[in-house]
Write an enzyme that holds these catalytic residues in place. Structure first.
Site, short mmCIF file in Angstrom:
data_model
loop_
_atom_site.label_atom_id
_atom_site.label_comp_id
_atom_site.label_asym_id
_atom_site.label_seq_id
_atom_site.Cartn_x
_atom_site.Cartn_y
_atom_site.Cartn_z
N HIS A 220 37.23 13.50 44.88
CA HIS A 220 38.34 14.47 44.05
C HIS A 220 39.33 14.93 45.00
O HIS A 220 38.95 15.12 46.32
CB HIS A 220 37.64 15.27 43.17
CG HIS A 220 36.99 16.43 43.66
ND1 HIS A 220 37.49 17.50 44.48
CD2 HIS A 220 35.61 16.70 44.02
CE1 HIS A 220 36.58 18.15 44.75
NE2 HIS A 220 35.22 17.57 44.83
N GLU A 296 28.39 16.52 40.94
CA GLU A 296 27.86 17.11 42.21
C GLU A 296 26.68 17.94 42.15
O GLU A 296 26.13 18.03 40.85
CB GLU A 296 29.11 18.07 42.64
CG GLU A 296 28.84 18.65 44.12
CD GLU A 296 28.58 17.70 45.30
OE1 GLU A 296 27.50 16.85 45.07
OE2 GLU A 296 29.59 17.55 46.09
#
Length: 416
Positions: A220, A296
């Site tokens: 990202h 994550e």
């Protein structure tokens, strides 16, 4: 009642770029081609071309018999899922095309099925013939088409490959069992089970092993925490992209659109990934599928802290974490071993779902590094030896024989 199979495809050389479609109507019982259609449609996206191919195929089938039962087979997951009613149609260019396709046959006479790209060779060849004709300033000529011959040869080759593959798999199994029975008991699990892998540059595929599933791995864009190098996992504040991160997302979207190879997009559920994926999806006209397993690591009590701050407050825990993949961060976070199992599970689901496809996987540092590590058969400590920048691209190709090939790592050329 007659039964037809409609196979359709579309392509764009640039996405958007010069585009064309192809479609073939097959007899549902014999597989004999009954009608073909192809056309160069000018500048358009892959998805517009795919929908145009669907409409042409259904129209050809209706001309043959409007009362027939029709099975549509396409390698576009997007079109199949949207026309089946399982995915919403959000892109304004897609809505009228989907509505037009839906009006050709009553809903009760038609079904949709996704097939791998290698099983859609006939329609794919027609689409490419149409694009070639358009490139040369002409129109597709059915009398000059070799798509039916190519498709027949491809089916024969696939049958032969499947047969030889079964023999090869049996031989591989025998070699594996022999090696396992003679291996010393101290051999580690990660070394014994790691697939053979290679490292190369680019997203290409091996001609010998058929069409792989290719994961284009996108970390990202930046958040406010990224430049400060703070722990930012799935147990923290779920920050949005910063202004810099949004610019990075737009830059990578433009780069991927220019390449024109992405067929599917999946994303971590965290906001920074969904925003990055959304920028690419908007440019490509694709839907984003959220995968919980791509989130994550949960960094527990370390969330939002810098490495120096963690070392100052939790020195013993940090040292243990750095030396063992089984140790979790302070406060009940996730160990790298736990994350590895989670990421491997989502990898396997995606490989099964997207056979032969190129998939953009928008996720985080640890999942990307884990996928690279697993592809290489590298030990857990290799996670600390990879650099992964915000909005960087990496790529791994996965083949049907179980091998993986790392083709790109930490590419940031689109940000320059």
């Amino acid at each position: 009642m007659r039964q037809f199979i409609v196979e359709a495809d579309g392509g764009s050389r640039g996405n958007p770029g010069p585009a064309g479609y192809g479609a073939v109507v097959l007899d549902g019982r014999t597989g004999e081609p009954l009608a073909e259609a192809a056309e160069y449609i000018g500048i358009a996206t892959n998805n517009v071309a795919e929908y145009k191919g669907l409409i042409a195929g259904l129209s050809a089938a209706k001309a043959l018999d409007p009362a027939a039962e029709v099975r549509v087979r396409m390698d576009s997951k997007l079109v199949v899922e949207q026309m089946s009613g399982r995915w919403k149609i959000k892109h304004p260019d897609m809505k009228p095309l989907a509505a037009e396709a839906a009006r050709i046959f009553p809903a009760g006479q038609i079904t949709f099925e996704w097939i791998p790209r290698e099983r859609n060779k006939h329609a794919d060849r027609l689409a490419n013939e149409a694009m070639d004709a358009g490139k040369n300033g002409g129109e597709w000529d059915p009398s000059a088409s070799t798509a039916a011959l190519d498709a027949s040869a491809a089916r024969a080759a696939a049958t032969e490959a499947e047969a030889s593959g079964a023999v090869g798999r049996a031989a591989q199994k025998e070699r594996t069992e022999t090696a396992t029975s003679s291996a010393p008991s101290s051999a580690s699990v990660s070394s014994a089970s790691a697939p053979a892998s290679s490292v190369s540059v680019g997203w290409g595929s091996s001609a010998d092993l058929g069409a792989p599933v290719t994961f284009v791995l996108l970390r990202h864009g930046e958040t406010a925490l990224t430049p400060e190098k703070r722990f930012s996992g799935s147990g923290g504040s779920d920050p949005e992209l910063s202004a810099a991160g949004r610019r990075q997302a737009e830059a990578v979207a433009a780069s991927l659109a220019a390449r024109g190879t992405i067929q599917e997009i999946v994303s971590s559920p965290l906001r920074r990934c969904r925003e990055t994926a959304g920028a690419v999806a908007s440019r490509l006209g694709l839907e984003v599928t959220v995968e919980e397993g791509l989130r994550e690591t949960d960094f527990g009590a370390w969330e939002g802290l810098t490495f120096a701050e963690v070392r100052e407050r939790y020195a013993g825990d940090l040292s243990a974490w750095l030396t063992s993949p089984d140790v979790a961060p302070t406060g009940g976070g996730e160990s790298f071993t736990t994350v590895g199992r989670r990421v491997a599970a989502v990898r396997d689901r995606l490989l099964e779902r997207y056979r032969g496809r190129t998939v953009l996987v928008v996720t985080h540092v640890t999942p990307v590094k884990t996928l690279i590590r697993l592809a290489l058969g590298a030990p857990p400590e290799s996670l600390f030896r990879m650099e992964l920048s915000a909005a960087s691209l990496s790529a791994v190709a996965y083949y049907a024989d179980g091998n993986a090939s790392v083709r790109l790592l930490n590419d940031t050329s689109h940000l320059r």
